[in-house]
Design a protein around this motif. Structure first.
Motif, short mmCIF file in Angstrom:
data_model
loop_
_atom_site.label_atom_id
_atom_site.label_comp_id
_atom_site.label_asym_id
_atom_site.label_seq_id
_atom_site.Cartn_x
_atom_site.Cartn_y
_atom_site.Cartn_z
N LEU A 1 0.84 -1.19 0.00
CA LEU A 1 0.00 0.00 0.00
C LEU A 1 0.88 1.24 0.00
O LEU A 1 1.64 1.47 0.95
CB LEU A 1 -0.92 0.01 1.23
CG LEU A 1 -1.98 1.11 1.25
CD1 LEU A 1 -2.97 0.94 0.11
CD2 LEU A 1 -2.73 1.12 2.58
N LEU A 2 0.79 2.00 -1.08
CA LEU A 2 1.51 3.27 -1.14
C LEU A 2 0.74 4.32 -0.35
O LEU A 2 -0.49 4.32 -0.33
CB LEU A 2 1.66 3.74 -2.58
CG LEU A 2 2.78 3.09 -3.42
CD1 LEU A 2 2.54 1.61 -3.63
CD2 LEU A 2 2.94 3.79 -4.75
N VAL A 3 1.46 5.19 0.32
CA VAL A 3 0.87 6.32 1.04
C VAL A 3 1.55 7.58 0.52
O VAL A 3 2.77 7.73 0.62
CB VAL A 3 1.04 6.20 2.57
CG1 VAL A 3 0.27 7.33 3.26
CG2 VAL A 3 0.58 4.85 3.07
N ALA B 1 0.86 11.86 -4.96
CA ALA B 1 -0.16 10.81 -5.03
C ALA B 1 -0.61 10.57 -6.47
O ALA B 1 -0.97 9.45 -6.83
CB ALA B 1 -1.35 11.18 -4.15
N ARG B 2 -0.62 11.59 -7.29
CA ARG B 2 -0.99 11.43 -8.70
C ARG B 2 0.00 10.52 -9.41
O ARG B 2 -0.37 9.66 -10.21
CB ARG B 2 -1.05 12.79 -9.39
CG ARG B 2 -2.09 13.73 -8.83
CD ARG B 2 -1.93 15.13 -9.39
NE ARG B 2 -2.22 15.20 -10.81
CZ ARG B 2 -3.09 16.04 -11.35
NH1 ARG B 2 -3.78 16.87 -10.58
NH2 ARG B 2 -3.28 16.07 -12.65
N ARG C 1 -0.21 -6.77 -6.41
CA ARG C 1 -1.39 -6.13 -5.84
C ARG C 1 -0.96 -4.90 -5.03
O ARG C 1 -0.74 -4.97 -3.82
CB ARG C 1 -2.18 -7.12 -4.96
CG ARG C 1 -2.79 -8.25 -5.76
CD ARG C 1 -4.08 -8.75 -5.13
NE ARG C 1 -3.96 -9.07 -3.73
CZ ARG C 1 -3.71 -10.28 -3.24
NH1 ARG C 1 -3.51 -11.30 -4.06
NH2 ARG C 1 -3.65 -10.48 -1.95
N ALA C 2 -0.85 -3.80 -5.72
CA ALA C 2 -0.50 -2.52 -5.09
C ALA C 2 -1.75 -1.66 -4.98
O ALA C 2 -2.72 -1.85 -5.71
CB ALA C 2 0.57 -1.80 -5.90
N GLY C 3 -1.73 -0.73 -4.06
CA GLY C 3 -2.84 0.21 -3.88
C GLY C 3 -2.30 1.52 -3.34
O GLY C 3 -1.10 1.68 -3.12
N LEU C 4 -3.20 2.46 -3.12
CA LEU C 4 -2.80 3.78 -2.65
C LEU C 4 -3.77 4.28 -1.60
O LEU C 4 -4.99 4.18 -1.77
CB LEU C 4 -2.78 4.78 -3.82
CG LEU C 4 -2.59 6.26 -3.47
CD1 LEU C 4 -1.20 6.53 -2.91
CD2 LEU C 4 -2.84 7.15 -4.70
N LEU D 1 4.53 1.68 1.53
CA LEU D 1 5.57 2.44 0.85
C LEU D 1 5.13 3.90 0.82
O LEU D 1 4.17 4.26 0.15
CB LEU D 1 5.79 1.93 -0.58
CG LEU D 1 6.72 2.77 -1.47
CD1 LEU D 1 8.11 2.89 -0.88
CD2 LEU D 1 6.77 2.22 -2.89
N THR D 2 5.83 4.73 1.58
CA THR D 2 5.52 6.16 1.62
C THR D 2 6.36 6.88 0.56
O THR D 2 7.57 6.72 0.53
CB THR D 2 5.83 6.74 3.01
OG1 THR D 2 5.12 6.00 4.00
CG2 THR D 2 5.41 8.19 3.09
N VAL D 3 5.68 7.64 -0.28
CA VAL D 3 6.35 8.35 -1.37
C VAL D 3 6.14 9.85 -1.16
O VAL D 3 5.00 10.31 -1.04
CB VAL D 3 5.80 7.93 -2.74
CG1 VAL D 3 6.50 8.71 -3.86
CG2 VAL D 3 5.98 6.42 -2.95
N GLU D 4 7.23 10.58 -1.08
CA GLU D 4 7.14 12.02 -0.83
C GLU D 4 8.16 12.78 -1.68
O GLU D 4 9.19 12.23 -2.07
CB GLU D 4 7.44 12.33 0.65
CG GLU D 4 6.56 11.59 1.64
CD GLU D 4 6.95 11.90 3.08
OE1 GLU D 4 6.98 13.09 3.45
OE2 GLU D 4 7.25 10.95 3.82
N MET D 5 7.85 14.02 -1.94
CA MET D 5 8.81 14.92 -2.58
C MET D 5 9.60 15.64 -1.48
O MET D 5 9.56 16.86 -1.32
CB MET D 5 8.08 15.90 -3.51
CG MET D 5 7.59 15.21 -4.78
SD MET D 5 6.10 15.93 -5.52
CE MET D 5 6.58 17.63 -5.73
N SER D 6 10.28 14.82 -0.67
CA SER D 6 11.09 15.30 0.44
C SER D 6 12.00 14.16 0.85
O SER D 6 11.96 13.07 0.27
CB SER D 6 10.21 15.71 1.63
OG SER D 6 9.68 14.56 2.28
N MET D 7 12.79 14.38 1.88
CA MET D 7 13.68 13.33 2.40
C MET D 7 12.97 12.40 3.37
O MET D 7 13.60 11.53 3.96
CB MET D 7 14.89 13.98 3.07
CG MET D 7 15.84 14.65 2.10
SD MET D 7 16.52 13.52 0.87
CE MET D 7 17.58 12.51 1.87
N GLY D 8 11.67 12.59 3.56
CA GLY D 8 10.90 11.68 4.41
C GLY D 8 10.42 12.34 5.67
O GLY D 8 11.17 12.47 6.65
#
Length: 354
Positions: free
Chosen positions: A251-253, A259-260, A275-278, A303-310
């Motif tokens: 699951l992506l967060v 998010a797009r 099987r991935a999701g968001l 899996l957290t995805v960010e436009m930063s270092m976290g």
């Protein structure tokens, strides 16, 4: 059916604020949100409103405090370093329980950084951009249309809870153009502003707006009352969007523009049999903790995805209570991750989980 207009994000949110009843805007120019201020400069005089470019961000936020204290719907906007300069005034506004809306179109940092899009102001927004025990309500749009919709809601939430609301976007959303519709704003039952310093007409005692409490027990009681309000906000206002999340093993967060990109990566992963999701938080504060925790029953990894270092990754770990592994992938400094990069991370996790 209302007409769709092609508008830049910064201009669309300015028009939404006007339609939500905002008649006072105080700000100071900074890229990449300047079009918002420029739009307000053109429109406000035509509708009998106030646009004032203050001498500094510090001055602008204190003007917001004054107008909000008088019961007006008021707004300011800035980008990352400008929000830092407004932090003292935001704390005064929280302590005085004055409603207002603050737009942050984030840029890269730290320091002056760059004008490209980033999401590195998450900590600043959600931990309280100011001194003392405080929170802002933080809304995170992921499209120009949602910038409009959440702007309507922001003014209502600010009035309902007598608390500043921040709309946390980024340079990508502020600068991109998309079709938008301006529907009627959400209808909430809002209390009369009987607390406002808008003249008593000899019908009530004078109202006083203040955040100074010299006696420690009085200040403690005041802060505890504010935090009772925050508990209500946590209970009633946290929200998120789930996309292919019900059966997701990974699951992506992600929020906002990131998010797009993750939606595309999820589609690509599904095509490869993963099987991935968001889960997309729409309120960053309050964070949708209950909604995220519910996915720990079937999810093997976040899996957290960010436009930063976290930064949001810490809230994901806390909300999941560490029941499943949480991974992080981010780009920073104005670099935008691609769906292909995110897919690569998904496949790495999937390979290790099998």
């Amino acid at each position: 059916m209302s007409e769709k207009l092609l508008m830049k994000g910064n201009e669309a949110v300015a028009e939404a604020a006007i339609r939500a009843g905002c008649r006072h805007f105080f700000g100071y120019p900074i890229t990449p949100q300047t079009e918002l201020s420029a739009y307000m400069a053109k429109r406000m005089p035509k509708i009998g409103g106030t646009f004032l470019q203050a001498e500094s961000e510090v001055a602008a936020i204190n003007m917001v405090l004054g107008a909000g204290a008088a019961g007006a719907r008021v707004m300011t906007s800035s980008s990352s370093p400008g929000i830092s300069l407004k932090s003292e005034g935001l704390s005064y506004i929280v302590g005085s329980e004055v409603p207002c809306v603050v737009m942050n179109v984030q840029r890269g940092g730290p320091g002056l950084g760059g004008i490209q899009p980033a999401q590195s102001d998450y900590f600043q927004a959600t931990r309280g951009p100011g001194h003392g025990d405080m929170h802002l309500i933080v809304l995170a749009p992921a499209s120009v249309q949602e910038m409009v919709d959440l702007c309507y809601d922001a003014f209502d939430l600010a009035d309902l809870y007598r608390n500043p609301v921040m709309i946390l976007a980024d340079g990508m959303l502020g600068q991109m153009m998309e079709p938008v519709e301006f529907e009627n704003q959400p209808h909430r039952e809002l209390p009369e502003k009987s607390w406002a310093t808008n003249g008593h007409q000899n019908r009530r005692p004078h109202n006083v707006i203040n955040s100074l409490y010299l006696k420690a027990p009085e200040l403690e009681a005041h802060v505890r009352d504010i935090f009772k309000k925050y508990e209500t906000i946590r209970e009633k206002e946290s929200r998120c969007e789930a996309y292919l999340a019900d059966d997701a093993e990974i699951l992506l967060v992600a929020y906002g523009a990131a998010a797009r990109l993750c939606k595309n990566a999820v589609k690509m992963a599904r095509e490869r049999g993963v099987r991935a999701g968001l889960l997309r938080p729409i309120t960053l504060w309050p964070f949708p903790e209950r909604q995220l925790f519910s996915h720990t029953e079937h999810t093997k990894a976040f899996l957290t995805v960010e436009m930063s270092m976290g930064q949001m990754v810490e809230d994901v770990k806390l909300a999941s209570q560490f029941r499943v592994p949480t991974y992080f992938y981010g780009r920073t400094g104005g670099v935008i991750p691609t769906p292909e990069e995110i897919l690569e991370q998904i496949l790495k996790i999937a390979g290790g989980a099998r």
